[in-house]
Design a protein around this motif. Structure first.
Motif, PDB file in Angstrom:
ATOM      1  N   ALA A  30    -125.978 -57.524 -40.641  1.00 23.54           N
ATOM      2  CA  ALA A  30    -126.658 -56.449 -39.912  1.00 23.54           C
ATOM      3  C   ALA A  30    -127.768 -55.845 -40.752  1.00 23.54           C
ATOM      4  CB  ALA A  30    -125.646 -55.361 -39.543  1.00 23.54           C
ATOM      5  N   PRO A  31    -128.846 -55.438 -40.097  1.00 24.90           N
ATOM      6  CA  PRO A  31    -129.922 -54.764 -40.826  1.00 24.90           C
ATOM      7  C   PRO A  31    -129.450 -53.400 -41.309  1.00 24.90           C
ATOM      8  CG  PRO A  31    -130.308 -54.637 -38.466  1.00 24.90           C
ATOM      9  CD  PRO A  31    -129.124 -55.544 -38.658  1.00 24.90           C
ATOM     10  N   GLY A  32    -130.161 -52.824 -42.254  1.00 23.36           N
ATOM     11  CA  GLY A  32    -129.791 -51.515 -42.763  1.00 23.36           C
ATOM     12  C   GLY A  32    -129.322 -51.576 -44.190  1.00 23.36           C
ATOM     13  N   ARG A  33    -128.865 -50.459 -44.702  1.00 26.69           N
ATOM     14  CA  ARG A  33    -128.481 -50.349 -46.098  1.00 26.69           C
ATOM     15  C   ARG A  33    -127.034 -49.917 -46.211  1.00 26.69           C
ATOM     16  NH1 ARG A  33    -133.660 -46.704 -47.367  1.00 26.69           N
ATOM     17  NH2 ARG A  33    -133.104 -46.052 -45.253  1.00 26.69           N
ATOM     18  N   ARG A  34    -126.420 -50.213 -47.367  1.00 28.16           N
ATOM     19  CA  ARG A  34    -124.997 -50.024 -47.544  1.00 28.16           C
ATOM     20  C   ARG A  34    -124.703 -48.994 -48.623  1.00 28.16           C
ATOM     21  NH1 ARG A  34    -121.156 -54.075 -50.871  1.00 28.16           N
ATOM     22  NH2 ARG A  34    -122.370 -53.052 -52.488  1.00 28.16           N
ATOM     23  N   LEU A  35    -123.691 -48.157 -48.377  1.00 27.15           N
ATOM     24  CA  LEU A  35    -123.149 -47.255 -49.389  1.00 27.15           C
ATOM     25  C   LEU A  35    -121.636 -47.432 -49.374  1.00 27.15           C
ATOM     26  CD1 LEU A  35    -123.020 -45.022 -51.449  1.00 27.15           C
ATOM     27  CD2 LEU A  35    -123.428 -43.342 -49.647  1.00 27.15           C
ATOM     28  N   LEU A  41    -121.742 -37.942 -45.445  1.00 29.38           N
ATOM     29  CA  LEU A  41    -122.748 -38.911 -45.886  1.00 29.38           C
ATOM     30  C   LEU A  41    -123.313 -39.702 -44.714  1.00 29.38           C
ATOM     31  CD1 LEU A  41    -120.997 -40.168 -49.131  1.00 29.38           C
ATOM     32  CD2 LEU A  41    -123.204 -39.005 -49.023  1.00 29.38           C
ATOM     33  N   ARG A  42    -122.484 -39.987 -43.725  1.00 28.89           N
ATOM     34  CA  ARG A  42    -122.995 -40.689 -42.551  1.00 28.89           C
ATOM     35  C   ARG A  42    -123.994 -39.830 -41.789  1.00 28.89           C
ATOM     36  NH1 ARG A  42    -117.200 -43.338 -40.597  1.00 28.89           N
ATOM     37  NH2 ARG A  42    -117.248 -45.104 -42.078  1.00 28.89           N
ATOM     38  N   ARG A  43    -123.767 -38.523 -41.794  1.00 31.74           N
ATOM     39  CA  ARG A  43    -124.746 -37.624 -41.155  1.00 31.74           C
ATOM     40  C   ARG A  43    -126.026 -37.545 -41.974  1.00 31.74           C
ATOM     41  NH1 ARG A  43    -120.011 -34.447 -40.388  1.00 31.74           N
ATOM     42  NH2 ARG A  43    -120.550 -33.221 -42.238  1.00 31.74           N
ATOM     43  N   ASP A  44    -125.871 -37.508 -43.300  1.00 27.55           N
ATOM     44  CA  ASP A  44    -127.029 -37.344 -44.180  1.00 27.55           C
ATOM     45  C   ASP A  44    -127.851 -38.611 -44.328  1.00 27.55           C
ATOM     46  OD1 ASP A  44    -126.146 -34.775 -44.549  1.00 27.55           O
ATOM     47  OD2 ASP A  44    -125.326 -35.118 -46.559  1.00 27.55           O
ATOM     48  N   LEU A  45    -127.220 -39.763 -44.093  1.00 30.31           N
ATOM     49  CA  LEU A  45    -127.883 -41.042 -44.342  1.00 30.31           C
ATOM     50  C   LEU A  45    -127.902 -41.903 -43.079  1.00 30.31           C
ATOM     51  CD1 LEU A  45    -126.277 -41.861 -47.813  1.00 30.31           C
ATOM     52  CD2 LEU A  45    -128.663 -41.222 -47.419  1.00 30.31           C
ATOM     53  N   PRO A  46    -128.600 -41.481 -42.054  1.00 27.75           N
ATOM     54  CA  PRO A  46    -128.676 -42.328 -40.858  1.00 27.75           C
ATOM     55  C   PRO A  46    -129.323 -43.665 -41.208  1.00 27.75           C
ATOM     56  CG  PRO A  46    -130.332 -40.580 -40.797  1.00 27.75           C
ATOM     57  CD  PRO A  46    -129.433 -40.268 -41.949  1.00 27.75           C
ATOM     58  N   GLY A  47    -128.757 -44.721 -40.674  1.00 29.17           N
ATOM     59  CA  GLY A  47    -129.266 -46.048 -40.996  1.00 29.17           C
ATOM     60  C   GLY A  47    -128.547 -46.712 -42.152  1.00 29.17           C
ATOM     61  N   TRP A  48    -127.712 -45.950 -42.879  1.00 27.53           N
ATOM     62  CA  TRP A  48    -126.917 -46.517 -43.962  1.00 27.53           C
ATOM     63  C   TRP A  48    -125.500 -46.776 -43.450  1.00 27.53           C
ATOM     64  CZ3 TRP A  48    -128.343 -47.172 -49.263  1.00 27.53           C
ATOM     65  CH2 TRP A  48    -129.653 -46.765 -49.570  1.00 27.53           C
ATOM     66  N   GLN A  49    -124.897 -47.855 -43.919  1.00 31.83           N
ATOM     67  CA  GLN A  49    -123.492 -48.141 -43.626  1.00 31.83           C
ATOM     68  C   GLN A  49    -122.640 -47.521 -44.733  1.00 31.83           C
ATOM     69  OE1 GLN A  49    -123.063 -52.387 -43.298  1.00 31.83           O
ATOM     70  NE2 GLN A  49    -124.695 -52.569 -41.796  1.00 31.83           N
ATOM     71  N   GLU A  79    -121.484 -48.744 -54.610  1.00 33.89           N
ATOM     72  CA  GLU A  79    -122.536 -47.790 -54.948  1.00 33.89           C
ATOM     73  C   GLU A  79    -121.985 -46.472 -55.488  1.00 33.89           C
ATOM     74  OE1 GLU A  79    -123.979 -50.971 -53.181  1.00 33.89           O
ATOM     75  OE2 GLU A  79    -122.626 -49.679 -51.995  1.00 33.89           O
ATOM     76  N   ALA A  80    -120.753 -46.145 -55.163  1.00 34.81           N
ATOM     77  CA  ALA A  80    -120.143 -44.899 -55.625  1.00 34.81           C
ATOM     78  C   ALA A  80    -118.638 -45.088 -55.685  1.00 34.81           C
ATOM     79  CB  ALA A  80    -120.504 -43.737 -54.689  1.00 34.81           C
ATOM     80  N   GLY A  81    -117.965 -44.165 -56.348  1.00 37.45           N
ATOM     81  CA  GLY A  81    -116.517 -44.277 -56.445  1.00 37.45           C
ATOM     82  C   GLY A  81    -115.897 -42.953 -56.844  1.00 37.45           C
ATOM     83  N   PRO A  87    -132.811 -43.373 -54.782  1.00 33.28           N
ATOM     84  CA  PRO A  87    -133.026 -41.911 -54.702  1.00 33.28           C
ATOM     85  C   PRO A  87    -132.332 -41.255 -53.514  1.00 33.28           C
ATOM     86  CG  PRO A  87    -135.060 -43.017 -55.275  1.00 33.28           C
ATOM     87  CD  PRO A  87    -134.077 -44.105 -54.967  1.00 33.28           C
ATOM     88  N   GLU A  88    -132.308 -41.926 -52.355  1.00 34.43           N
ATOM     89  CA  GLU A  88    -131.625 -41.343 -51.196  1.00 34.43           C
ATOM     90  C   GLU A  88    -130.133 -41.207 -51.457  1.00 34.43           C
ATOM     91  OE1 GLU A  88    -132.613 -42.242 -46.941  1.00 34.43           O
ATOM     92  OE2 GLU A  88    -133.815 -43.821 -47.891  1.00 34.43           O
ATOM     93  N   ILE A  89    -129.535 -42.229 -52.082  1.00 27.40           N
ATOM     94  CA  ILE A  89    -128.114 -42.165 -52.398  1.00 27.40           C
ATOM     95  C   ILE A  89    -127.833 -41.066 -53.410  1.00 27.40           C
ATOM     96  CG2 ILE A  89    -126.252 -43.391 -53.594  1.00 27.40           C
ATOM     97  CD1 ILE A  89    -127.014 -45.895 -52.202  1.00 27.40           C
ATOM     98  N   ASP A  90    -128.647 -40.992 -54.455  1.00 27.13           N
ATOM     99  CA  ASP A  90    -128.458 -39.968 -55.484  1.00 27.13           C
ATOM    100  C   ASP A  90    -128.492 -38.577 -54.870  1.00 27.13           C
ATOM    101  OD1 ASP A  90    -128.567 -39.339 -58.580  1.00 27.13           O
ATOM    102  OD2 ASP A  90    -130.045 -38.032 -57.618  1.00 27.13           O
ATOM    103  N   HIS A  91    -129.489 -38.314 -54.031  1.00 28.82           N
ATOM    104  CA  HIS A  91    -129.620 -36.989 -53.409  1.00 28.82           C
ATOM    105  C   HIS A  91    -128.421 -36.703 -52.502  1.00 28.82           C
ATOM    106  CE1 HIS A  91    -131.577 -33.463 -51.660  1.00 28.82           C
ATOM    107  NE2 HIS A  91    -131.222 -33.939 -50.471  1.00 28.82           N
ATOM    108  N   ALA A  92    -128.030 -37.693 -51.679  1.00 24.58           N
ATOM    109  CA  ALA A  92    -126.938 -37.483 -50.741  1.00 24.58           C
ATOM    110  C   ALA A  92    -125.608 -37.275 -51.455  1.00 24.58           C
ATOM    111  CB  ALA A  92    -126.844 -38.664 -49.788  1.00 24.58           C
TER     112      ALA A  92
END
Length: 298
Positions: free
Chosen positions: A89-94, A114-122, A143-145, A279-284
């Motif tokens: 699927a297109p898009g980005r993953r977290l 995070l799903r609200r803050d990062l639309p388009g990210w899985q 990406e995080a833990g 940067p989007e992940i870091d901010h979120a």
């Protein structure tokens, strides 16, 4: 129909022994029996004839068995197809990892935020074994833990850790253990009590902090790989284990009792990610950590 009940039934037919089937599935034997009884209730039939400790399939059980195997095969195929579709699927993953055996309210709220803050990210949360919970971040497969400091400096090099909560320590013991009935314990009470063995390659500082007592004796048995296995080992009498209260709230295991440990340092939960994260992940993630601590997101 509950697939875990179906899986318990199929395992029991392969072994024709509830104890052996339970061991294969990593369950206590009463839990496996309860799942099979619940399946029989769902179906309205008796699947096994239980006489004098001998287990035999009934006519209904023999008729249901090929359908049960087909259900498990179909479920496995559905999972594979879903994962292939997600990968394509297109898009980005977290991907966020956790040691917990199940999802607690804190982590669930973080994922939803995070799903609200990062639309388009899985954004997904997945459980990992002890030996993987740090290096999955280091090697970029997550990406995080959620981590439980302290760790040796090399283990968390190039990682950013944001504390999100501090939790009281409890001692997980077998339900019939001599400490199980106590209203609370001290760290000194743990001295001499065998603890469940962990793999040798788990970070040494993490293990020392997890166990609370220096040079804690280790129980006999194979090292456990994850939190669910740890609690099963406690229930089976391999040893005890200090755990954060957050874990105990979401990981009820038959045969395990939890006793507060007075005077023990609280267990700190941290949300961690690479310092070179997108940067989007870091901010979120920074905003998510502030929300988890009860502060403003921005």
């Amino acid at each position: 129909m509950d697939l875990e009940r179906v899986r318990a039934f199929v395992a029991a037919t392969e072994w024709m022994n509830f104890t052996a089937a339970a061991e294969e599935l990593g369950l206590a034997q009463p839990s496996l029996s309860a799942r099979i009884r619940a399946l029989e209730t769902d179906l309205g039939v008796e699947l096994f004839s239980r006489r004098r400790r001998q287990v035999e399939l009934t006519a209904a059980g023999r008729a249901f068995l090929p359908h049960a195997r087909a259900l498990l095969d179909l479920a496995a195929e559905a999972r594979r197809d879903a994962r292939r579709a997600a990968d394509a699927a297109p898009g980005r993953r977290l991907l966020i990892t956790t040691l917990a055996a199940s999802v607690d309210e804190l982590k669930a709220e973080t994922v939803l935020g995070l799903r609200r803050d990062l639309p388009g990210w899985q954004v997904t949360l997945t459980g990992v074994p002890f030996r993987e919970h740090v290096w999955r971040l280091r090697d970029g497969t997550a990406e995080a833990g959620y981590l439980w400091p302290p760790y040796t400096p090399d283990a968390v090099r190039d990682l950013h850790l944001e504390p999100v909560g501090a939790f009281r320590r409890l001692l997980a013991v077998p339900a019939r253990h001599h400490l199980a009935g106590r209203p609370e314990l001290t760290v000194a009470d743990l001295a001499g009590e065998p603890q469940v063995p962990l793999p040798d390659d788990v970070d040494a500082a993490f293990v020392a902090g997890w166990r609370l007592t220096p040079a804690a004796p280790v129980g006999a048995g194979e090292p456990v790989t994850d939190v669910a296995g740890l609690l099963r080992a406690v229930a089976g009498g391999v040893g005890c284990c200090p755990v954060p209260s957050l874990l105990a709230r979401t990981a009820a295991t038959p045969g395990v009792a939890y006793v507060p440990v007075r005077g023990a340092p609280p267990a700190t939960l941290a949300l961690a990610w690479r310092v070179d994260a997108h940067p989007e992940i870091d901010h979120a993630l920074r905003a998510a950590a502030r929300r988890a601590r009860g502060g403003p997101a921005d």
